[in-house]
Design a protein around this motif. Structure first.
Motif, PDB file in Angstrom:
ATOM      1  N   UNK A   8       7.240   8.888  10.750  1.00 23.06           N
ATOM      2  CA  UNK A   8       6.425  10.025  10.323  1.00 23.06           C
ATOM      3  C   UNK A   8       5.049   9.565   9.864  1.00 23.06           C
ATOM      4  N   UNK A   9       4.127  10.497   9.851  1.00 21.08           N
ATOM      5  CA  UNK A   9       2.777  10.192   9.390  1.00 21.08           C
ATOM      6  C   UNK A   9       2.828   9.789   7.911  1.00 21.08           C
ATOM      7  N   UNK A  10       3.717  10.444   7.165  1.00 22.93           N
ATOM      8  CA  UNK A  10       3.863  10.125   5.732  1.00 22.93           C
ATOM      9  C   UNK A  10       4.327   8.684   5.522  1.00 22.93           C
ATOM     10  N   UNK A  11       5.089   8.157   6.462  1.00 24.94           N
ATOM     11  CA  UNK A  11       5.628   6.796   6.306  1.00 24.94           C
ATOM     12  C   UNK A  11       4.678   5.704   6.789  1.00 24.94           C
ATOM     13  N   UNK A  12       3.511   6.114   7.289  1.00 26.60           N
ATOM     14  CA  UNK A  12       2.584   5.146   7.869  1.00 26.60           C
ATOM     15  C   UNK A  12       2.270   4.013   6.884  1.00 26.60           C
ATOM     16  N   UNK A  13       1.879   4.383   5.637  1.00 29.43           N
ATOM     17  CA  UNK A  13       1.497   3.365   4.649  1.00 29.43           C
ATOM     18  C   UNK A  13       2.678   2.449   4.339  1.00 29.43           C
ATOM     19  N   UNK A  14       3.879   3.039   4.294  1.00 28.39           N
ATOM     20  CA  UNK A  14       5.054   2.222   3.994  1.00 28.39           C
ATOM     21  C   UNK A  14       5.353   1.230   5.129  1.00 28.39           C
ATOM     22  N   UNK A  15       5.157   1.679   6.362  1.00 26.50           N
ATOM     23  CA  UNK A  15       5.379   0.781   7.510  1.00 26.50           C
ATOM     24  C   UNK A  15       4.418  -0.417   7.433  1.00 26.50           C
ATOM     25  N   UNK A  16       3.164  -0.129   7.048  1.00 30.20           N
ATOM     26  CA  UNK A  16       2.171  -1.212   6.951  1.00 30.20           C
ATOM     27  C   UNK A  16       2.635  -2.217   5.886  1.00 30.20           C
ATOM     28  N   UNK A  17       3.031  -1.670   4.768  1.00 32.52           N
ATOM     29  CA  UNK A  17       3.491  -2.514   3.657  1.00 32.52           C
ATOM     30  C   UNK A  17       4.666  -3.395   4.102  1.00 32.52           C
ATOM     31  N   UNK A  18       5.603  -2.790   4.822  1.00 30.39           N
ATOM     32  CA  UNK A  18       6.784  -3.548   5.273  1.00 30.39           C
ATOM     33  C   UNK A  18       6.385  -4.686   6.224  1.00 30.39           C
ATOM     34  N   UNK A  19       5.395  -4.414   7.078  1.00 34.93           N
ATOM     35  CA  UNK A  19       4.973  -5.463   8.019  1.00 34.93           C
ATOM     36  C   UNK A  19       4.262  -6.608   7.296  1.00 34.93           C
ATOM     37  N   UNK A  20       3.589  -6.267   6.188  1.00 40.08           N
ATOM     38  CA  UNK A  20       2.850  -7.292   5.439  1.00 40.08           C
ATOM     39  C   UNK A  20       3.781  -8.148   4.576  1.00 40.08           C
ATOM     40  N   UNK A  21       4.943  -7.571   4.206  1.00 41.40           N
ATOM     41  CA  UNK A  21       5.805  -8.219   3.215  1.00 41.40           C
ATOM     42  C   UNK A  21       6.280  -9.610   3.607  1.00 41.40           C
ATOM     43  N   UNK A  22       6.855  -9.719   4.816  1.00 48.09           N
ATOM     44  CA  UNK A  22       7.311 -11.054   5.230  1.00 48.09           C
ATOM     45  C   UNK A  22       7.100 -11.218   6.723  1.00 48.09           C
ATOM     46  N   UNK A  23       6.926 -12.471   7.187  1.00 45.88           N
ATOM     47  CA  UNK A  23       6.567 -12.659   8.596  1.00 45.88           C
ATOM     48  C   UNK A  23       7.573 -12.001   9.546  1.00 45.88           C
ATOM     49  N   UNK A  24       7.019 -11.384  10.573  1.00 47.74           N
ATOM     50  CA  UNK A  24       7.849 -10.772  11.610  1.00 47.74           C
ATOM     51  C   UNK A  24       8.292 -11.858  12.590  1.00 47.74           C
ATOM     52  N   UNK A  25       9.322 -11.563  13.403  1.00 47.99           N
ATOM     53  CA  UNK A  25       9.619 -12.458  14.521  1.00 47.99           C
ATOM     54  C   UNK A  25       8.549 -12.270  15.594  1.00 47.99           C
ATOM     55  N   UNK A  26       8.228 -11.008  15.852  1.00 48.54           N
ATOM     56  CA  UNK A  26       7.281 -10.698  16.930  1.00 48.54           C
ATOM     57  C   UNK A  26       6.305  -9.621  16.472  1.00 48.54           C
ATOM     58  N   UNK A  27       5.019  -9.871  16.699  1.00 49.14           N
ATOM     59  CA  UNK A  27       4.004  -8.841  16.481  1.00 49.14           C
ATOM     60  C   UNK A  27       3.382  -8.509  17.833  1.00 49.14           C
TER      61      UNK A  27
END
Ligand SMILES: Cc1cc2nc3c(=O)[nH]c(=O)nc-3n(C[C@H](O)[C@H](O)[C@H](O)COP(=O)(O)OP(=O)(O)OC[C@H]3O[C@@H](n4cnc5c(N)ncnc54)[C@H](O)[C@@H]3O)c2cc1C
Length: 558
Positions: free
Chosen positions: A6-25
């Motif tokens: 959702x558009x409301x979750x956009x900021x949370x998704x960003x935060x989650x991606x910043x929190x710890x390294x992804x396997x794949x970006x």
């Protein structure tokens, strides 16, 4: 339990991606990036995707909207490409029957045309064989009379016969969104309006990106074990950012499509026909309109915003008027248009239409992987190749093992409708639900065909319609679509809704004109835009409407 896209979750998704390294970006939210994200997520990789505009705002909303093997590539002996994309047609169809539809296609054969009866028959037979086309959809050669009966508008004087075969039609932007939604539903993270502006390195190896939020101007660092550049026409830009010594790999060509009322070009089915200069273009009926395209010319201008020129417009009008002389389309018949850029891999000495459409993977010393070229149709196989490579990298780095590709029989979001054979029954059944909720049969059917197995969610918003939309005067259908777009498809601006979530700017421009103010007001309140943003989005939508109409050009060429 996955979190809504959702558009409301956009900021949370960003935060989650910043929190710890992804396997794949994955950088780029067109069909290539979306396909890669879905494939990676289904193999258990922690995956994120960043898109600098709206999802599919690049080439993936500006194609001919066909899921096809590319019959014409046979002439260039691109056997492998035709075989692979030909076979993929059926897989894309089965995995999303709500977003893909079999499209009977007529190929009129004309004197001195690019195909003789013999070469068309042989070419289509090879196409059937390579693409493993089911018997019911195989090519049928037609006499002049049969061709004329099928399409009375064709010019009698030059017709020597015809061929009937099948392709599939899609909505490219919605296909991209459905693939992304499936990836997010399975735990992936994707965010639009996030521009990668720099790379981060550790011991000379790529380790992350600096990304700028285009809505807030905030900058973030996101780290990942592997980074894939899937930015279509922008692949060179990011590759050069990674390694300034690398030259350009891409050759961009521009493709224009125009849309007219079907009453002005009342063809009975889709056609693929010769142009006076020896190319071929499509004319495809859709939702009361006919769209015609495409051109194929070298492009050097600004990548995000290619324009139609008078030459492009005249070329397409002439092509139609040449094959259908009784029609005589003029510029003022054009209701809307769109322009896309093909990210082709440069091949010295070849012209736009001769360059291969195959995809290619590039691997850099820094570890960056880039993919360019290819077709909408082949997105799943492109993704498989990339994710195979990512799996090898992750095994080398961390010793982790991943399964083989899982997407062959994986419905995309909305695609759980019982496959292509179950779809019509699904439509009938679900239509009743919409009618019981107060929709007309036509409105209900439209929503079921558009959202497939997600339609229950869309219908659920109808219950709140009276209370929540009273102040705006939204129709029940529009209200439900807007709510769904906000809560499940990360819509940010009116343009996202009118172009990439509904396709309305191209095929129902009058409807867009009627509703743009209401939708703008509704989104402004729901998303709490600042005054500046509200003015910016209003202006943007108005400009997009004017541009799609091609007003200046129509006046010039009348
Ligand atoms: C006129 C035309 C007709 C076509 N017809 C067909 C057809 O009928 N069938 C078919 O199969 N194929 C067709 N194609 C080909 C097909 O459309 C493309 O191959 C496909 O859409 C390319 O998708 P992509 O994801 O690679 O690129 P794109 O869709 O362009 O996606 C790349 C994305 O990367 C984003 N991006 C760029 N830089 C950054 C950055 N720094 N940070 C974050 N994001 C960034 C862009 O905003 C863009 O959205 C057609 C192409 C054209 C031009």
């Amino acid at each position: 339990m996955s979190e809504f896209f959702s558009t409301q979750n956009r900021a949370r998704f960003i935060e989650q991606m910043c929190q710890k390294p992804l396997d794949l970006l994955v950088i780029g939210g067109g069909i290539t990036g979306a396909g890669i994200a879905l494939d990676a997520v289904t193999r258990g990789m922690r995956t994120g995707l960043l898109e600098m505009q709206d999802f599919a705002a690049g080439t993936s909303s500006r194609s001919t909207k066909l899921i096809h093997g590319g019959l014409r590539y046979l002439k260039q002996l691109e056997i492998k490409l035709v075989a692979e994309t030909g076979r993929e047609r059926k897989i894309v169809y089965e995995n999303g029957p709500h977003i893909t539809k079999a499209e009977p296609m007529l190929l009129p054969l004309v004197k001195d045309g690019s195909l003789s009866k013999w070469s068309a028959s042989l070419g289509l037979a090879v196409y059937d064989w390579l693409a493993k086309v089911p018997v019911s959809e195989r090519r049928r050669m037609l006499s002049v009379e049969e061709t004329k009966t099928m399409e009375p508008l064709l010019d009698n004087s030059s017709l020597i016969g015809g061929a009937h075969y099948y392709e599939y039609r899609t909505d490219d932007a919605r296909l991209t969104i459905e693939v992304l939604k499936e990836a997010v539903d399975r735990g992936g993270r994707a965010v639009n309006y996030m521009k990668v502006i720099d790379f981060l390195y550790k011991d000379k190896k790529i380790a992350g990106v600096v990304v700028e939020d285009q809505l807030t101007n905030d900058k973030h660092e996101i780290y990942a074990q592997v980074i894939v550049n899937a930015t279509g026409p922008w692949v060179d830009t990011l590759d050069v950012l990674n390694d300034t010594t690398k030259g350009e790999k891409l050759y961009l060509t521009k493709g224009v499509h125009i849309v007219v009322a079907q009453s002005r070009l009342p063809i009975r089915q889709a056609l693929y026909f010769d142009t006076p200069d020896g190319r071929m273009v499509f004319a495809i009926p859709r939702a009361g309109k006919t769209y015609i395209g495409t051109t194929d010319t070298p492009y050097k201008g600004e990548t995000a915003h290619p324009h139609m020129t008078n030459e492009d417009l005249t070329y397409l009008l002439n092509a139609v008027n040449h094959i259908f002389p009784s029609v005589q389309l003029v510029a003022s018949d054009v209701e809307s248009h769109w322009v896309g850029l093909r990210p082709l891999i440069r091949q010295t000495g070849k012209g736009p239409s001769e360059i291969s459409r195959k995809d290619e993977i590039f691997q850099y010393e820094s570890g960056l992987i880039s993919i360019a070229g290819g077709k909408l149709t082949g997105y799943r196989k492109m993704a498989e190749r990339i994710v195979n490579l990512v799996a090898i990298r992750l095994r080398q780095k961390e010793g982790r093992k991943f399964t083989a590709c899982q997407t062959h029989n994986l419905p995309v979001s909305g695609g759980n409708v019982g496959g292509s054979t179950g779809f019509e029954n699904f439509v009938k059944e679900k239509m009743q639900q919409g009618v019981l909720l107060g929709l007309t049969a036509g409105e209900s059917e439209k929503l079921v065909r558009m959202y497939g197995s997600n339609v229950g969610q869309v219908f659920s918003y109808l219950q709140n319609w009276k209370v929540e939309s009273a102040a705006y005067g939204l129709t029940p259908v529009l209200f439900a679509q807007l709510q769904y777009a906000l809560n499940h498809e990360m819509v940010v601006t009116p343009a996202d809704f009118f172009i990439r979530r509904t396709g309305a700017l191209y095929f129902h421009i009058d409807w867009v004109r009627n509703w743009e103010t209401v939708v703008w007001t509704y989104l402004m309140n729901e998303l709490k835009w600042s005054k500046e943003k509200a003015i910016e989005y209003r202006q943007q939508m108005r400009e997009l409407i004017q541009e799609a109409e091609g007003e200046a050009l129509v006046k010039n060429t009348k």
